[in-house]
Design a protein around this motif. Structure first.
Motif, PDB file in Angstrom:
ATOM      1  N   VAL A   1       0.911  -1.127  -0.124  1.00 13.42           N
ATOM      2  CA  VAL A   1       0.100  -0.163  -0.032  1.00 13.42           C
ATOM      3  C   VAL A   1       0.725   1.405  -0.019  1.00 13.42           C
ATOM      4  O   VAL A   1       1.888   1.285   0.583  1.00 13.42           O
ATOM      5  CB  VAL A   1      -0.900  -0.227   1.360  1.00 13.42           C
TER       6      VAL A   1
ATOM      7  N   VAL B   1      -4.736   6.235   1.849  1.00 14.19           N
ATOM      8  CA  VAL B   1      -4.121   5.015   1.159  1.00 14.19           C
ATOM      9  C   VAL B   1      -4.366   5.504  -0.334  1.00 14.19           C
ATOM     10  O   VAL B   1      -5.531   5.242  -0.873  1.00 14.19           O
ATOM     11  CB  VAL B   1      -4.827   3.920   1.510  1.00 14.19           C
TER      12      VAL B   1
ATOM     13  N   ALA C   1      -3.590   0.628  -3.447  1.00 13.75           N
ATOM     14  CA  ALA C   1      -3.504  -0.715  -2.621  1.00 13.75           C
ATOM     15  C   ALA C   1      -3.326  -1.835  -3.703  1.00 13.75           C
ATOM     16  O   ALA C   1      -4.213  -1.918  -4.685  1.00 13.75           O
ATOM     17  CB  ALA C   1      -4.719  -0.965  -1.733  1.00 13.75           C
TER      18      ALA C   1
ATOM     19  N   VAL D   1      -9.502   5.657   1.453  1.00 11.82           N
ATOM     20  CA  VAL D   1      -8.767   4.600   0.494  1.00 11.82           C
ATOM     21  C   VAL D   1      -9.128   5.122  -0.902  1.00 11.82           C
ATOM     22  O   VAL D   1     -10.044   5.705  -1.283  1.00 11.82           O
ATOM     23  CB  VAL D   1      -9.396   3.259   0.679  1.00 11.82           C
TER      24      VAL D   1
ATOM     25  N   ALA E   1      -7.779  -1.907  -3.982  1.00 12.02           N
ATOM     26  CA  ALA E   1      -8.440  -0.863  -3.627  1.00 12.02           C
ATOM     27  C   ALA E   1     -10.053  -0.919  -3.279  1.00 12.02           C
ATOM     28  O   ALA E   1     -10.678  -0.690  -2.158  1.00 12.02           O
ATOM     29  CB  ALA E   1      -8.109   0.416  -4.240  1.00 12.02           C
TER      30      ALA E   1
ATOM     31  N   LEU F   1     -10.793  -3.369  -0.554  1.00  9.43           N
ATOM     32  CA  LEU F   1     -10.267  -2.945   0.819  1.00  9.43           C
ATOM     33  C   LEU F   1     -11.149  -1.970   1.369  1.00  9.43           C
ATOM     34  O   LEU F   1     -11.717  -1.900   2.480  1.00  9.43           O
ATOM     35  CB  LEU F   1      -8.795  -2.286   0.694  1.00  9.43           C
ATOM     36  N   ALA F   2     -11.568  -0.949   0.335  1.00 10.09           N
ATOM     37  CA  ALA F   2     -12.655  -0.216   0.749  1.00 10.09           C
ATOM     38  C   ALA F   2     -13.762  -0.802   1.174  1.00 10.09           C
ATOM     39  O   ALA F   2     -14.738  -0.415   2.245  1.00 10.09           O
ATOM     40  CB  ALA F   2     -13.144   0.745  -0.326  1.00 10.09           C
TER      41      ALA F   2
ATOM     42  N   GLU G   1     -13.904   7.117  -3.170  1.00 12.24           N
ATOM     43  CA  GLU G   1     -12.908   6.851  -2.152  1.00 12.24           C
ATOM     44  C   GLU G   1     -13.733   6.258  -0.942  1.00 12.24           C
ATOM     45  O   GLU G   1     -15.145   6.434  -0.844  1.00 12.24           O
ATOM     46  CB  GLU G   1     -12.369   8.252  -1.518  1.00 12.24           C
TER      47      GLU G   1
END
Length: 422
Positions: free
Chosen positions: A339, A352, A355, A387, A394, A397-398, A414
């Protein structure tokens, strides 16, 4: 006969040696806990880059979680010091017992004092030593004013336009005659006589020293920190000469401190330290600084973990693959993601910026990474994790972040995650 290990076993040995094979302490992190971690690592690299945090703070977070960074200030700037600055793997905090040994073996001639006129160099050195013998620790700028040195400002060497005082200070630092007593808020060294920083350990007081014995101690310490590795690995840890390290490795094998081993898929001559543990499993989780000692030796990192890593700080932005300040993400016994992070201190957010998942990253990568980012943000005193939508990890992860906190707020593409600060 040489012991034969699997690559998985070798990875777990390396992680255990670095204190990354287990979960973090459940209770408060004390000075003693930090001291034990530093004793295991032998050194931490110093770097002025402060994108997330100063680089020497991050290895302790990776291993201990939320801890008080002022502990390191006390360890490095108050008596009796448990860490001191010197050249090792670049500029580093080292254990004081390694100082004299490294003075014998670290010789870096790029600081510029050797190119000065001898009379000027010796004259400036004499004034510096006299000023430090009677005064408080001082920065290069303060010493320049104290001794009344004046010279035209240089602009021919961007980033290293040091005056004669700074160049001579670095020469005296390398020789072990002066040391860094502390650092300013701007990360400038405050210089002092080594005799004052480490009473009884400076070069002049200890007299003649056995270079071979010094090398044996350094290699033994590097091998302990690695657990398993090659001659090149051990030499790289303190950045000491490879040929001398090879001789020392032979000595340590004969004396029973190292044993030759074979690792399936790692086709080089390997050695395991006699004290190295072989955990049955690894259960750690950590974001690793680009300057973490686990990732020092890039070839070793790729051979052990299958992880190709380069720091792209000095790469022009259009040519970067993963970002400016990219931290590898360790999960159990694999490096599973990377990241690009930035601490936006003014806004109180951990950004972030991208990622990326590694091939065959496990299904829980995003969830575990989300938890690690929350922990880091809290440690840094940042109230949110944001993020950005760059990188193949990404989006998931979000989503993991949204699942961790029902109060998530979306900002376009985001994801923003509120963090409960300690």
């Amino acid at each position: 006969m040489e012991a034969t290990l699997s690559l998985d076993q070798a990875r777990r040995i390396a992680l255990a040696a670095q204190g990354l094979d287990k979960g973090r302490p459940a209770g408060p992190v004390t000075s003693r806990t930090v001291g034990r971690t530093f004793a295991r690592l032998q050194l931490v690299q110093i770097d002025s880059v402060n994108v997330v945090s100063r680089s020497h703070f991050l290895p302790f977070f990776s291993r201990l979680g939320n801890y008080d960074r002022s502990i390191l200030q006390r360890m490095s700037a108050t008596h009796p010091r448990r860490m001191i600055e010197y050249w090792a793997h670049e500029a580093s905090y080292i254990r004081p017992e390694h100082f004299r040994d490294l003075v014998l073996w670290q010789k870096r001639k790029w600081v510029g004092a050797s190119a000065m006129e001898p009379d000027l160099r010796e004259g400036v050195a004499g004034k510096i030593l006299a000023a430090l013998s009677t005064g408080r620790p001082m920065t290069a700028a303060q010493l320049t004013a104290r001794i009344g040195h004046v010279e035209d400002r240089r602009t021919d060497n961007w980033g290293w336009n040091w005056n004669a005082v700074k160049r001579v200070l670095e020469h005296l630092f390398e020789e072990g005659l002066v040391s860094a007593a502390s650092r300013t808020d701007q990360f400038e060294r405050r210089y002092a006589l080594t005799a004052r920083v480490l009473p009884g350990r400076d070069a002049e007081r200890e007299g003649p020293h056995d270079r071979d014995a010094a090398m044996h101690r350094l290699v033994d310490a590097a091998a302990q920190a690695h657990g398993i590795g090659t001659v090149r690995c051990f030499a790289d840890y303190f950045r000491i000469p490879g040929k001398a390290v090879a001789v020392s490795v032979d000595h340590l094998v004969r004396s029973g401190r190292l044993e030759p081993v074979t690792v399936a898929g790692w086709d080089r001559e390997l050695f395991r330290h006699v004290d190295a543990r072989v955990p049955r499993k690894a259960a750690g989780r950590a974001l690793l600084s680009p300057f973490d000692s686990l990732v020092f030796e890039r070839r070793r990192l790729e051979e052990l973990f299958g992880f190709h890593y380069r720091i792209e700080i000095y790469t022009p932005e259009p040519k970067r693959r993963f970002g400016y300040y990219v931290l590898p993400f360790l999960l159990r016994d694999r490096i599973v993601a990377r990241v690009d992070l930035k601490a936006d201190r003014a806004a109180g957010r951990l950004l972030v910026k991208s990622a990326h998942a590694e091939p065959n990253a496990p299904l829980d990568t995003a969830v575990e990474l989300a938890a690690e980012l929350k922990l880091m943000a809290g440690w840094l005193g940042l109230g949110e994790v944001v993020v950005h939508p760059a990188g193949d990890l990404a989006a998931v992860l979000a989503a993991a972040i949204r699942g961790d906190d029902g109060g998530i707020r979306s900002q376009g593409t985001e994801a923003t995650w509120p963090v409960s600060l300690p």
